[in-house]
Motif scaffolding. Structure first.
Motif, short mmCIF file in Angstrom:
data_model
loop_
_atom_site.label_atom_id
_atom_site.label_comp_id
_atom_site.label_asym_id
_atom_site.label_seq_id
_atom_site.Cartn_x
_atom_site.Cartn_y
_atom_site.Cartn_z
N SER A 81 1.87 4.25 -5.64
CA SER A 81 3.03 5.06 -5.56
C SER A 81 3.48 5.43 -7.32
N TYR A 114 -5.35 2.69 3.29
CA TYR A 114 -4.00 2.82 4.04
C TYR A 114 -2.92 1.53 3.85
N ARG A 115 -3.33 0.56 4.16
CA ARG A 115 -2.22 -0.58 3.89
C ARG A 115 -1.81 -0.79 2.69
N ASN A 116 -2.82 -0.43 1.91
CA ASN A 116 -2.20 -0.61 0.39
C ASN A 116 -1.85 0.42 -0.47
N ARG A 117 -1.52 1.65 0.32
CA ARG A 117 -1.10 2.85 -0.31
C ARG A 117 0.16 2.64 -1.36
N GLU A 118 1.31 1.84 -0.76
CA GLU A 118 2.24 1.76 -1.55
C GLU A 118 2.14 1.35 -3.07
N HIS A 119 1.07 0.71 -3.43
CA HIS A 119 0.61 0.33 -4.75
C HIS A 119 0.15 1.43 -5.52
N PHE A 172 0.98 10.87 2.46
CA PHE A 172 1.67 9.98 1.53
C PHE A 172 1.42 10.57 0.05
N THR A 209 3.43 13.67 -0.60
CA THR A 209 4.63 13.37 -0.63
C THR A 209 4.86 12.75 -2.17
N GLN A 210 3.96 12.07 -2.69
CA GLN A 210 4.03 11.38 -4.08
C GLN A 210 3.98 12.56 -5.24
#
Length: 313
Positions: free
Chosen positions: A34, A27-32, A83, A86-87
């Protein structure tokens, strides 16, 4: 419901800690994970971000399905699934890819994780229903465990595709119950995925024929010990999922203790004991996201299934 017995009870507690920390890391690293802004249905490198998004969605969907995570874990799983959805542009990217490449199965296989989490895409549903009726799809040439993957994805997505599960399982390496000592690394992954798809990731523990279940009961502990010894943690986590998919999970407390011992404080689970984990967060995500996903799944299923498991021997 019966009380946990000592072996599985110890494994269950350890699995809970592993899964909780692993899910938090995802969860905390999900932006990696994208997708690049210009991503199209062609996906020049599907394994780079697209496939990992599906893997994270799988973990999130199973956390939501099992419902055994604490409230903060369920919220993280929901946010992770949303997330990833959405991606993929709320499923539009999956639809466009399936429309452009009708013989590819990855759009369906990834989509099914989102359907498990409550997301639907009307046009993709219609397209998949149409494609499933084509002779081209019925005759598609695939490895046996891959054919199982597509069949289970269709089942979970609610598509009406007649399936002879016994025939599909018999066509796999595991379905033949071969000499267990000839197994190698790649075959072991095929074995795990045969179990995942035949049982829908533990949702249908009777999905394997009795003789195959007996074979796994005999030999899974041996294989697990072998890959624990050489510190192949990704495969160890997958084999622990297999255990949790069986009607009577063994609950290997020692294997769980070894996996927990290598999990980093931040929740990342390394893929093996040979390669150091990069201190660069993006690189660490690329290298170890899959293992952390399977650790999340293994721990979630263990917490759910070990409650009624017999004692480990």
């Amino acid at each position: 419901m019966s009380s946990p017995t000592p072996g599985p009870a110890a494994a269950r507690q350890t699995a809970h800690h592993v899964a909780t920390r692993a899910l938090d890391w995802l969860y905390r690293n999900r932006e990696h994970g994208s997708l690049p802004p210009d991503t199209s249905a062609e996906l020049a490198d599907p394994d780079s971000v697209y496939k990992p998004l599906g893997e994270s969605a799988l973990a999130a969907s199973l956390v939501l399905r099992e419902g055994v995570a604490p409230p903060e874990g369920r919220r993280a799983a929901r946010a992770l699934a949303d997330f990833a959805w959405t991606q993929l542009r709320a499923g539009d990217l999956l639809y466009e890819r399936q429309l452009r490449y009708p013989m590819m199965t990855d759009p369906l296989e990834i989509y099914t994780h989102f359907t498990r989490a409550g997301h639907r895409h009307t046009r993709l549903d219609a397209l998949l229903t149409h494609l499933g009726g084509l002779a081209a799809h019925r005759g598609a040439e695939q490895m046996p465990n891959r054919r199982l993957a597509v069949a289970n994805a269709a089942r979970v997505a609610g598509l009406d595709r007649p399936t002879d599960w016994t025939t599909l399982i018999d066509a796999t390496w595991l379905g033949q119950r071969p000499e267990p000592w000839v197994i190698d690394w790649m075959t072991a992954y095929c074995v795990t995925h045969t179990v995942f798809h035949a049982t829908d990731w533990g949702g249908r523990p009777l999905g394997l024929p009795p003789d195959v279940r007996d074979y796994l009961t005999d030999w899974l502990p041996v294989w697990l010990d072998a890959w624990v010894e050489i510190q192949e943690w990704d495969l160890v986590a997958e084999l622990l999922i297999v255990d949790a998919c069986l009607p009577e999970p063994r609950g290997d407390a020692e294997a769980w203790a070894r996996l927990a011992a290598v999990q980093r404080a931040d929740g990342l689970v390394p893929r093996d004991g040979l390669h150091p984990v990069s201190e660069d967060p993006a690189e660490a995500f690329r290298d170890h996201q899959h293992t952390t996903v399977v650790a999340t799944v293994a721990g979630t299923l263990a917490v759910s299934r070990y409650r009624d498991a017999p004692a480990a021997v």
